[in-house]
Scaffold this motif. Structure first.
Motif, PDB file in Angstrom:
ATOM      1  N   GLY A 179       0.873  -1.299   0.127  1.00 18.10           N
ATOM      2  CA  GLY A 179      -0.059  -0.071   0.055  1.00 18.10           C
ATOM      3  C   GLY A 179       0.839   1.272   0.207  1.00 18.10           C
ATOM      4  N   ALA A 180       1.985   1.149   0.897  1.00 13.93           N
ATOM      5  CA  ALA A 180       2.968   2.349   0.802  1.00 13.93           C
ATOM      6  C   ALA A 180       3.248   2.524  -0.694  1.00 13.93           C
ATOM      7  CB  ALA A 180       3.938   2.170   1.997  1.00 13.93           C
ATOM      8  N   ARG A 181       3.994   1.590  -1.262  1.00 16.01           N
ATOM      9  CA  ARG A 181       4.382   1.511  -2.339  1.00 16.01           C
ATOM     10  C   ARG A 181       3.587   2.264  -3.650  1.00 16.01           C
ATOM     11  NH1 ARG A 181       9.113  -0.211  -4.892  1.00 16.01           N
ATOM     12  NH2 ARG A 181       9.452  -1.675  -3.127  1.00 16.01           N
ATOM     13  N   ALA A 182       2.179   1.878  -3.533  1.00 16.21           N
ATOM     14  CA  ALA A 182       1.171   2.301  -4.509  1.00 16.21           C
ATOM     15  C   ALA A 182       1.065   3.859  -4.075  1.00 16.21           C
ATOM     16  CB  ALA A 182       0.024   1.449  -4.214  1.00 16.21           C
ATOM     17  N   ARG A 183       1.127   3.993  -3.061  1.00 16.35           N
ATOM     18  CA  ARG A 183       0.798   5.599  -2.584  1.00 16.35           C
ATOM     19  C   ARG A 183       2.051   6.371  -3.190  1.00 16.35           C
ATOM     20  NH1 ARG A 183      -0.350   6.495   3.592  1.00 16.35           N
ATOM     21  NH2 ARG A 183      -0.429   8.673   2.928  1.00 16.35           N
ATOM     22  N   LEU A 184       3.212   5.896  -2.816  1.00  8.12           N
ATOM     23  CA  LEU A 184       4.431   6.633  -3.481  1.00  8.12           C
ATOM     24  C   LEU A 184       4.587   6.540  -4.858  1.00  8.12           C
ATOM     25  CD1 LEU A 184       7.107   7.938  -2.898  1.00  8.12           C
ATOM     26  CD2 LEU A 184       8.080   5.644  -2.750  1.00  8.12           C
ATOM     27  N   ASP A 185       4.224   5.593  -5.790  1.00 10.24           N
ATOM     28  CA  ASP A 185       4.145   5.444  -7.121  1.00 10.24           C
ATOM     29  C   ASP A 185       2.827   6.633  -7.557  1.00 10.24           C
ATOM     30  OD1 ASP A 185       6.017   3.556  -7.133  1.00 10.24           O
ATOM     31  OD2 ASP A 185       4.692   1.738  -7.464  1.00 10.24           O
ATOM     32  N   ALA A 186       1.838   6.512  -7.053  1.00 10.70           N
ATOM     33  CA  ALA A 186       0.930   7.560  -7.402  1.00 10.70           C
ATOM     34  C   ALA A 186       1.393   9.098  -7.092  1.00 10.70           C
ATOM     35  CB  ALA A 186      -0.498   7.187  -6.486  1.00 10.70           C
ATOM     36  N   ALA A 187       2.217   9.223  -5.924  1.00 12.66           N
ATOM     37  CA  ALA A 187       2.449  10.728  -5.853  1.00 12.66           C
ATOM     38  C   ALA A 187       3.414  11.072  -6.893  1.00 12.66           C
ATOM     39  CB  ALA A 187       2.930  10.675  -4.359  1.00 12.66           C
ATOM     40  N   LEU A 188       4.425   9.798  -7.093  1.00 11.03           N
ATOM     41  CA  LEU A 188       5.508  10.165  -8.184  1.00 11.03           C
ATOM     42  C   LEU A 188       4.731  10.818  -9.460  1.00 11.03           C
ATOM     43  CD1 LEU A 188       8.123   7.752  -7.009  1.00 11.03           C
ATOM     44  CD2 LEU A 188       8.388  10.204  -6.915  1.00 11.03           C
ATOM     45  N   ALA A 189       3.689   9.581  -9.716  1.00 10.20           N
ATOM     46  CA  ALA A 189       3.094   9.848 -11.295  1.00 10.20           C
ATOM     47  C   ALA A 189       2.511  11.244 -11.286  1.00 10.20           C
ATOM     48  CB  ALA A 189       1.995   8.684 -11.269  1.00 10.20           C
ATOM     49  N   GLU A 190       1.727  11.919 -10.151  1.00  8.97           N
ATOM     50  CA  GLU A 190       1.428  13.039 -10.229  1.00  8.97           C
ATOM     51  C   GLU A 190       2.290  14.286 -10.470  1.00  8.97           C
ATOM     52  OE1 GLU A 190      -1.024  14.066  -6.711  1.00  8.97           O
ATOM     53  OE2 GLU A 190      -2.342  12.262  -6.819  1.00  8.97           O
ATOM     54  N   ASP A 191       3.332  13.901  -9.775  1.00  8.88           N
ATOM     55  CA  ASP A 191       4.601  15.004  -9.928  1.00  8.88           C
ATOM     56  C   ASP A 191       4.916  15.013 -11.086  1.00  8.88           C
ATOM     57  OD1 ASP A 191       5.498  16.478  -7.915  1.00  8.88           O
ATOM     58  OD2 ASP A 191       7.276  15.349  -7.714  1.00  8.88           O
ATOM     59  N   GLU A 192       5.082  13.805 -12.010  1.00  7.75           N
ATOM     60  CA  GLU A 192       5.481  13.748 -13.308  1.00  7.75           C
ATOM     61  C   GLU A 192       4.452  14.460 -14.233  1.00  7.75           C
ATOM     62  OE1 GLU A 192       6.391   9.749 -14.202  1.00  7.75           O
ATOM     63  OE2 GLU A 192       8.184   9.620 -13.132  1.00  7.75           O
ATOM     64  N   ASP A 193       3.263  14.354 -13.892  1.00  6.79           N
ATOM     65  CA  ASP A 193       2.282  15.016 -14.831  1.00  6.79           C
ATOM     66  C   ASP A 193       2.146  16.591 -14.487  1.00  6.79           C
ATOM     67  OD1 ASP A 193       1.758  12.412 -15.821  1.00  6.79           O
ATOM     68  OD2 ASP A 193      -0.189  12.307 -14.396  1.00  6.79           O
ATOM     69  N   GLY A 194       2.969  16.906 -13.621  1.00 12.14           N
ATOM     70  CA  GLY A 194       2.600  18.312 -13.368  1.00 12.14           C
ATOM     71  C   GLY A 194       1.500  18.658 -12.373  1.00 12.14           C
ATOM     72  N   THR A 195       0.948  17.963 -11.900  1.00 10.70           N
ATOM     73  CA  THR A 195      -0.391  17.929 -11.195  1.00 10.70           C
ATOM     74  C   THR A 195      -0.063  17.726  -9.424  1.00 10.70           C
ATOM     75  OG1 THR A 195      -1.038  15.609 -10.889  1.00 10.70           O
ATOM     76  CG2 THR A 195      -1.835  17.049 -12.549  1.00 10.70           C
ATOM     77  N   GLY A 196       1.226  17.397  -9.064  1.00 13.70           N
ATOM     78  CA  GLY A 196       1.668  17.514  -7.810  1.00 13.70           C
ATOM     79  C   GLY A 196       1.942  18.854  -7.169  1.00 13.70           C
ATOM     80  N   GLY A 197       2.212  18.985  -5.957  1.00  8.60           N
ATOM     81  CA  GLY A 197       2.858  20.268  -5.442  1.00  8.60           C
ATOM     82  C   GLY A 197       4.208  20.694  -5.998  1.00  8.60           C
ATOM     83  N   GLY A 198       5.049  19.932  -6.383  1.00 11.05           N
ATOM     84  CA  GLY A 198       6.480  20.393  -6.991  1.00 11.05           C
ATOM     85  C   GLY A 198       7.087  21.181  -6.225  1.00 11.05           C
ATOM     86  N   ASP A 199       8.026  21.886  -6.820  1.00 12.13           N
ATOM     87  CA  ASP A 199       8.783  23.104  -6.242  1.00 12.13           C
ATOM     88  C   ASP A 199       8.128  24.565  -6.357  1.00 12.13           C
ATOM     89  OD1 ASP A 199      11.477  21.257  -7.415  1.00 12.13           O
ATOM     90  OD2 ASP A 199      11.540  21.880  -5.350  1.00 12.13           O
ATOM     91  N   LYS A 200       7.469  24.581  -5.109  1.00 11.68           N
ATOM     92  CA  LYS A 200       6.944  26.012  -4.880  1.00 11.68           C
ATOM     93  C   LYS A 200       7.876  27.096  -4.940  1.00 11.68           C
ATOM     94  CE  LYS A 200       2.587  24.394  -3.199  1.00 11.68           C
ATOM     95  NZ  LYS A 200       1.664  24.150  -2.030  1.00 11.68           N
ATOM     96  N   GLY A 201       7.798  28.016  -5.698  1.00 10.52           N
ATOM     97  CA  GLY A 201       8.880  29.047  -5.599  1.00 10.52           C
ATOM     98  C   GLY A 201      10.351  28.736  -6.253  1.00 10.52           C
ATOM     99  N   ALA A 202      10.305  27.765  -6.977  1.00 13.20           N
ATOM    100  CA  ALA A 202      11.475  27.303  -7.607  1.00 13.20           C
ATOM    101  C   ALA A 202      11.950  28.405  -8.678  1.00 13.20           C
ATOM    102  CB  ALA A 202      11.445  25.923  -8.273  1.00 13.20           C
ATOM    103  N   GLY A 203      11.007  29.063  -9.428  1.00 14.41           N
ATOM    104  CA  GLY A 203      11.517  29.876 -10.181  1.00 14.41           C
ATOM    105  C   GLY A 203      11.592  31.302 -10.014  1.00 14.41           C
ATOM    106  N   ALA A 204      11.206  31.637  -8.559  1.00 15.51           N
ATOM    107  CA  ALA A 204      11.202  33.055  -7.983  1.00 15.51           C
ATOM    108  C   ALA A 204      12.437  33.390  -7.648  1.00 15.51           C
ATOM    109  CB  ALA A 204      10.083  32.935  -6.915  1.00 15.51           C
TER     110      ALA A 204
END
Length: 92
Positions: A67-92
């Motif tokens: 279950g933990a692996r599935a949650r991690l995989d889902a979070a990583l997939a969201e990040d790759e799709d650009g829908t995750g939180g990502g780096d807030k303020g990385a370009g500022a």
């Protein structure tokens, strides 16, 4: 054989109480079961009961880890799709 189907979803022989166990609880109990088996001094019947309990606890731990692996995989997939939180303020 229907037991193979049940084993695949991790529910074969697992009681409601075992399903409610947290990962750390199951892991700690499994460690104690292994200690008792390694120490010896138990009857064959007691050893078999400990072994069976250990198998059930291992299933509980595996289910938590899967279950933990599935949650991690889902979070990583969201990040790759650009829908995750990502780096807030990385370009500022």
């Amino acid at each position: 054989m229907t037991s193979n189907v049940s084993e695949a979803d991790g529910t074969t022989g697992t009681s409601e109480a075992d399903r409610a166990l947290g990962y750390e609880q199951a892991r700690d109990e499994l460690i104690e079961v292994v200690r008792r088996l390694e120490a010896g001094g138990t009857t064959l019947e007691e050893s078999l009961a400990l072994w069976e309990r250990g198998e059930e606890l291992a299933k509980v731990c595996r289910r938590w880890l899967d279950g933990a692996r599935a949650r991690l995989d889902a979070a990583l997939a969201e990040d790759e799709d650009g829908t995750g939180g990502g780096d807030k303020g990385a370009g500022a």
